[in-house]
Design an enzyme around this catalytic site. Structure first.
Site, PDB file in Angstrom:
ATOM      1  NE  ARG A 283      33.318  18.564  26.792  1.00  0.00           N
ATOM      2  CZ  ARG A 283      32.847  17.461  27.960  1.00  0.00           C
ATOM      3  NH1 ARG A 283      32.397  17.197  28.290  1.00  0.00           N
ATOM      4  NH2 ARG A 283      33.285  17.748  29.228  1.00  0.00           N
TER       5      ARG A 283
ATOM      6  CD  GLU B 251      47.485  19.831  30.313  1.00  0.00           C
ATOM      7  OE1 GLU B 251      47.973  20.047  28.681  1.00  0.00           O
ATOM      8  OE2 GLU B 251      46.384  19.334  30.383  1.00  0.00           O
TER       9      GLU B 251
ATOM     10  CG  HIS C 275      44.351  18.970  32.500  1.00  0.00           C
ATOM     11  ND1 HIS C 275      44.428  19.638  32.010  1.00  0.00           N
ATOM     12  CD2 HIS C 275      42.680  19.429  33.222  1.00  0.00           C
ATOM     13  CE1 HIS C 275      43.494  20.486  31.337  1.00  0.00           C
ATOM     14  NE2 HIS C 275      42.136  20.368  32.471  1.00  0.00           N
TER      15      HIS C 275
ATOM     16  CB  CYS D  67      41.852  23.756  33.164  1.00  0.00           C
ATOM     17  SG  CYS D  67      41.008  22.404  34.421  1.00  0.00           S
TER      18      CYS D  67
HETATM   19  N1  PCA Z   1      38.718  20.333  35.184  1.00  0.00           N
HETATM   20  C1  PCA Z   1      38.132  21.236  33.592  1.00  0.00           C
HETATM   21  C2  PCA Z   1      37.553  22.923  34.163  1.00  0.00           C
HETATM   22  C3  PCA Z   1      37.809  22.639  35.660  1.00  0.00           C
HETATM   23  C4  PCA Z   1      38.277  21.018  35.914  1.00  0.00           C
HETATM   24  O1  PCA Z   1      38.894  20.464  36.943  1.00  0.00           O
HETATM   25  C5  PCA Z   1      39.327  21.000  32.383  1.00  0.00           C
HETATM   26  O2  PCA Z   1      39.571  20.848  32.210  1.00  0.00           O
HETATM   27  O3  PCA Z   1      39.104  22.440  32.064  1.00  0.00           O
END
Ligand code: PCA
Length: 215
Positions: free
Chosen positions: A90, A80, A167, A143
């Site tokens: 959401r 990111e 991610h 996140c």
């Molecule tokens: N993914 C979520 C929150 C926790 C996670 O592992 C996100 O992408 O916000």
């Protein structure tokens, strides 16, 4: 000993596992190029997640902080680039909170960039046969909240060399419950984290190459 802080998340939504934490857990306590790896699981909750993160940074005083989370549906390791000062959930988090259009921090700027060598990381992952790309949205859920809060904290902690957020896709086991969704094996995710750490430790200045973005 110098330390690197890794974080992953607890399962959230309808999932019973979260490979971001499963992969971090494998590396917890190991040594990478003379650095001790400290792995911490963050609750998938607004605010509490940032309290746990702040405490871990305070206790361990890491050189580098790499936070990881799951983005089901992503096809690769998504490094990111930018965190934004917004919470827009959401679905409710694990504590039932669902903030809509609130700032992560009242007094913070609109956004922060990752200070990881993102392009070098993506290049190193691809060179090792691991699909990866730079992503320009970490979403607006927990996140992004943690990513923004991390960079806000680090803006006041010059001793921390670099920090950022990555991610990961579904694990194959999760994808089996989401027919058609892409996945990545846990072993590959763990190897990806190892490569990301080594690249961050050994890259003084990021490389200037196109991100070759697909999403
Ligand atoms: N993914 C979520 C929150 C926790 C996670 O592992 C996100 O992408 O916000």
């Amino acid at each position: 000993m110098r330390k690197i802080l890794l974080t992953g998340f607890a399962p959230f939504g309808s999932e019973t596992s979260n490979p971001s934490w499963e992969a971090v857990r494998v590396l917890h306590g190991s040594l990478i190029d003379g650095h001790e790896i400290v792995g911490v699981e963050l609750p998938c909750e607004f605010n509490t997640s940032l309290d746990v993160l702040a405490q871990a940074i305070d206790v361990h005083k890491p050189d580098i902080v790499l936070c990881l989370g799951q983005a089901g549906g992503r096809t690769d390791i998504s490094v990111e680039r930018v965190a934004i000062n917004i919470n827009d959930a959401r679905i409710p988090d694990n504590a039932g909170q669902q903030p809509i259009d609130t700032p992560v921090t009242e007094e913070g700027p609109v956004g922060y960039f990752s200070t990881l060598p993102m392009k070098a990381i993506v290049q190193a992952l691809r060179d090792n046969g691991i699909p990866a790309s730079v992503s320009h949205t970490a979403g607006t859920y927990v996140c992004n909240h943690v990513f923004y809060g991390l960079m806000h904290q680090l803006s006041r902690l010059p001793h921390v060399r670099a920090g950022g957020f990555v991610h990961v896709p579904y694990s194959p086991q999760q994808a089996a419950a989401h027919p058609g969704a892409p996945s990545m094996a846990l072993g590959m995710m763990t190897e990806a984290i190892r490569i990301m750490i080594k690249t961050s430790l050994h890259t003084a200045k990021d490389v200037k190459v196109s991100a070759g973005i697909t999403h």
